[in-house]
Design a protein around this motif. Structure first.
Motif, PDB file in Angstrom:
ATOM      1  N   LEU A 198      -7.485  51.713  -6.003  1.00  0.00           N
ATOM      2  CA  LEU A 198      -8.861  51.258  -6.085  1.00  0.00           C
ATOM      3  C   LEU A 198     -10.219  51.831  -6.550  1.00  0.00           C
ATOM      4  CD1 LEU A 198      -8.679  49.602  -2.304  1.00  0.00           C
ATOM      5  CD2 LEU A 198      -8.008  48.366  -4.481  1.00  0.00           C
ATOM      6  N   VAL A 199     -10.764  51.497  -7.265  1.00  0.00           N
ATOM      7  CA  VAL A 199     -11.803  52.108  -8.125  1.00  0.00           C
ATOM      8  C   VAL A 199     -13.123  51.625  -8.060  1.00  0.00           C
ATOM      9  CG1 VAL A 199     -12.554  53.471 -10.172  1.00  0.00           C
ATOM     10  CG2 VAL A 199     -10.123  53.187  -9.700  1.00  0.00           C
ATOM     11  N   ASP A 200     -13.997  51.762  -7.073  1.00  0.00           N
ATOM     12  CA  ASP A 200     -15.256  51.283  -6.907  1.00  0.00           C
ATOM     13  C   ASP A 200     -16.282  52.136  -6.035  1.00  0.00           C
ATOM     14  OD1 ASP A 200     -17.428  49.393  -5.792  1.00  0.00           O
ATOM     15  OD2 ASP A 200     -16.004  48.050  -6.764  1.00  0.00           O
ATOM     16  N   ASP A 211     -11.052  34.039  -5.709  1.00  0.00           N
ATOM     17  CA  ASP A 211     -10.275  33.758  -4.295  1.00  0.00           C
ATOM     18  C   ASP A 211      -9.275  35.203  -4.043  1.00  0.00           C
ATOM     19  OD1 ASP A 211      -7.935  32.825  -2.910  1.00  0.00           O
ATOM     20  OD2 ASP A 211      -9.772  31.119  -2.527  1.00  0.00           O
ATOM     21  N   PRO A 212      -9.348  35.513  -2.805  1.00  0.00           N
ATOM     22  CA  PRO A 212      -8.268  36.751  -2.581  1.00  0.00           C
ATOM     23  C   PRO A 212      -6.938  36.354  -3.107  1.00  0.00           C
ATOM     24  CG  PRO A 212      -9.865  36.290  -0.741  1.00  0.00           C
ATOM     25  CD  PRO A 212     -10.015  35.094  -1.731  1.00  0.00           C
ATOM     26  N   ASP A 213      -6.239  34.848  -2.949  1.00  0.00           N
ATOM     27  CA  ASP A 213      -5.060  34.565  -3.521  1.00  0.00           C
ATOM     28  C   ASP A 213      -4.859  34.785  -4.911  1.00  0.00           C
ATOM     29  OD1 ASP A 213      -4.172  34.226  -0.756  1.00  0.00           O
ATOM     30  OD2 ASP A 213      -4.603  32.100  -0.976  1.00  0.00           O
ATOM     31  N   ASP A 214      -6.244  34.829  -5.757  1.00  0.00           N
ATOM     32  CA  ASP A 214      -6.195  34.883  -6.971  1.00  0.00           C
ATOM     33  C   ASP A 214      -6.005  36.444  -7.307  1.00  0.00           C
ATOM     34  OD1 ASP A 214      -6.129  32.305  -7.682  1.00  0.00           O
ATOM     35  OD2 ASP A 214      -8.608  32.334  -7.995  1.00  0.00           O
ATOM     36  N   LEU A 215      -6.493  37.422  -6.551  1.00  0.00           N
ATOM     37  CA  LEU A 215      -6.635  38.816  -6.684  1.00  0.00           C
ATOM     38  C   LEU A 215      -4.990  39.350  -6.670  1.00  0.00           C
ATOM     39  CD1 LEU A 215      -7.631  41.601  -7.057  1.00  0.00           C
ATOM     40  CD2 LEU A 215      -8.254  41.456  -4.744  1.00  0.00           C
ATOM     41  N   VAL A 216      -4.367  38.600  -5.286  1.00  0.00           N
ATOM     42  CA  VAL A 216      -3.153  39.254  -5.001  1.00  0.00           C
ATOM     43  C   VAL A 216      -2.065  38.554  -6.317  1.00  0.00           C
ATOM     44  CG1 VAL A 216      -1.046  38.798  -3.496  1.00  0.00           C
ATOM     45  CG2 VAL A 216      -3.695  39.203  -2.704  1.00  0.00           C
ATOM     46  N   ALA A 250     -13.105  48.818   0.958  1.00  0.00           N
ATOM     47  CA  ALA A 250     -12.427  48.379   2.207  1.00  0.00           C
ATOM     48  C   ALA A 250     -12.118  46.804   2.382  1.00  0.00           C
ATOM     49  CB  ALA A 250     -13.651  48.711   3.437  1.00  0.00           C
ATOM     50  N   GLY A 251     -12.846  45.957   1.592  1.00  0.00           N
ATOM     51  CA  GLY A 251     -12.541  44.582   1.607  1.00  0.00           C
ATOM     52  C   GLY A 251     -11.161  44.274   0.731  1.00  0.00           C
ATOM     53  N   PHE A 252     -11.137  44.882  -0.203  1.00  0.00           N
ATOM     54  CA  PHE A 252      -9.967  44.968  -1.332  1.00  0.00           C
ATOM     55  C   PHE A 252      -8.830  45.602  -0.576  1.00  0.00           C
ATOM     56  CE2 PHE A 252     -12.423  45.272  -5.461  1.00  0.00           C
ATOM     57  CZ  PHE A 252     -12.779  43.979  -5.312  1.00  0.00           C
ATOM     58  N   VAL A 281      -1.719  49.757  -1.252  1.00  0.00           N
ATOM     59  CA  VAL A 281      -2.774  50.768  -1.878  1.00  0.00           C
ATOM     60  C   VAL A 281      -2.530  52.007  -1.607  1.00  0.00           C
ATOM     61  CG1 VAL A 281      -5.437  51.024  -1.476  1.00  0.00           C
ATOM     62  CG2 VAL A 281      -4.441  48.722  -1.338  1.00  0.00           C
ATOM     63  N   ILE A 282      -2.497  52.996  -2.772  1.00  0.00           N
ATOM     64  CA  ILE A 282      -2.125  54.264  -2.566  1.00  0.00           C
ATOM     65  C   ILE A 282      -3.164  55.361  -2.646  1.00  0.00           C
ATOM     66  CG2 ILE A 282       0.443  53.915  -3.538  1.00  0.00           C
ATOM     67  CD1 ILE A 282      -0.961  55.337  -6.470  1.00  0.00           C
ATOM     68  N   GLY A 283      -4.532  54.731  -2.968  1.00  0.00           N
ATOM     69  CA  GLY A 283      -5.657  55.332  -2.989  1.00  0.00           C
ATOM     70  C   GLY A 283      -7.030  54.651  -3.403  1.00  0.00           C
ATOM     71  N   GLU A 284      -8.145  55.574  -3.251  1.00  0.00           N
ATOM     72  CA  GLU A 284      -9.277  54.925  -3.441  1.00  0.00           C
ATOM     73  C   GLU A 284     -10.072  56.134  -3.958  1.00  0.00           C
ATOM     74  OE1 GLU A 284     -11.282  53.268   0.057  1.00  0.00           O
ATOM     75  OE2 GLU A 284      -9.537  52.206   0.756  1.00  0.00           O
TER      76      GLU A 284
END
Length: 225
Positions: A12-14, A113-118, A21-23, A35-38
């Motif tokens: 995750l890069v933000d 939508d979260p489902d679209d992200l997944v 945290a939301g992602f 998720v292996i890192g941020e």
């Protein structure tokens, strides 16, 4: 799942802690995604990618220091993997086209939508590429304004067999491998082989860039263009 049966490793890069945290919360409930890192900026994203070898990077655009588009360009230039998905709140043509030119394999808006992200992460990890539905037409329109822009693509398009061109045209219409197989009365494994050969002959990383080449070369004409 990846080819070796393990979970899809996501970086995750933000620069906003709340967004990350939301992602992480959305993805943590998925058994096949880890998720292996941020990290919070583009430079850290490059370092983390080289160090941790994620399968997919979810990349913000506007960050302090190095932005997401420049980081994507560096990551793509340095490594064969991972695949980068640009995630932004900015529904901007400039970001969209710069992201594709930098080598991103996908572009989604943060209000998706979260489902679209997944689903996007799974598709990208499985070798596909995608654009948010609301921006796909703008890509097509952009290439309608510049037909035949890239001569190299036209030359490489000539190397495709007739069947490979058929497959590419259906890819440009947004069909999945299964849908292409049904349309052309082929096995899905055969379609997958054709897609791989198309990417190799056009010297592109993924389906989005193959479709872009199809429009630029004039093989596919935008609807209404």
């Amino acid at each position: 799942m990846t080819d070796d049966g393990g979970p899809i490793r996501v970086l995750l890069v933000d620069d906003q802690d709340l967004i990350r945290a939301g992602f992480r919360m959305i993805l943590s409930v998925e058994d096949d995604i880890e998720v292996i890192g941020e990290v919070a900026d583009g430079r850290e994203a490059i370092e983390a990618t080289i160090r941790d070898e994620p399968d997919v990077v979810l990349m913000d655009v506007q960050m302090p220091g190095m932005d997401g588009i420049e980081a994507t360009r560096e990551i793509v230039a340095r490594t064969c993997e991972p695949k980068v998905v640009i995630l932004t709140t900015f529904d901007s043509d400039e970001y969209l086209f710069e992201s594709l030119q930098a080598g991103a394999s996908g572009f989604l808006l943060k209000n998706s939508d979260p489902d679209d992200l997944v689903s996007a992460i799974r598709s990208i990890a499985d070798g596909y590429a995608l654009l948010a539905p609301e921006v796909t037409q703008r890509v097509i329109t952009r290439f309608a304004r510049t037909p035949g822009q890239v001569v190299r693509d036209a030359d490489r398009m000539a190397e495709l067999t007739e069947r490979e061109r058929d497959v590419l045209v259906l890819m440009a219409r947004g069909l999945s491998n299964a849908e292409i197989a049904a349309e052309l009365v082929l096995g899905e494994a055969t379609v997958k082989t054709h897609v791989s050969r198309i990417l190799m002959k056009l010297d592109v990383r993924d389906r989005v860039k193959a479709v872009v080449a199809a429009y630029e070369s004039g093989l596919v004409a935008p609807q209404g263009g």
